[in-house]
Design a protein around this motif. Structure first.
Motif: not given
Length: 122
Positions: A28-31, A36-39
């Motif tokens: 789950l960490a990469p997702m 988070a990057a998208c946000v």
């Protein structure tokens, strides 16, 4: 001895669950990082849009103040024009009709009068 075995089995079971949880976390960490990057990117876009909106708002307020100032400056002239137009009577129109060829510029003045009378000066 039985208690030690039981505790050992519990520890092994808990370790297995911890390993499973760690694998799930690692999956789950990469997702989560991508989300988070998208946000963060969307937040930056929103901030940029907000700054643009503030700039446009300031421009609109400045334009509105400028228009109001021009309106205040033009109001006395419009009132004078309105009074002058109100003083035109039938005889004045008849005198204009009687002119065979009016002096230059009279047609422009009459066109302006017609526009002002039809639009109410606005």
């Amino acid at each position: 001895v039985d208690q030690v075995r039981t505790l050992d089995e519990e520890i092994k079971s808990k370790l297995e669950r911890l390993e499973q949880k760690a694998m799930q976390r690692d999956k789950l960490a990469p997702m989560v990082d991508a989300e988070a990057a998208c946000v963060l990117a969307e937040g930056e876009k929103a901030l940029a849009l907000a700054l643009q909106a503030e700039t446009k708002q300031a421009e609109a307020e400045a334009m509105q103040a400028d228009i109001q100032a021009h309106d205040r400056e033009a109001a006395p002239a419009l009132e004078a024009i309105s009074r002058a137009l109100s003083s035109i009577n039938r005889r004045d129109v008849m005198d204009l009709k009687a002119l065979g060829s009016p002096p230059p510029g009279v047609d422009d003045v009459l066109a302006a009068c017609i526009m002002l009378l039809n639009d109410g000066g606005r």
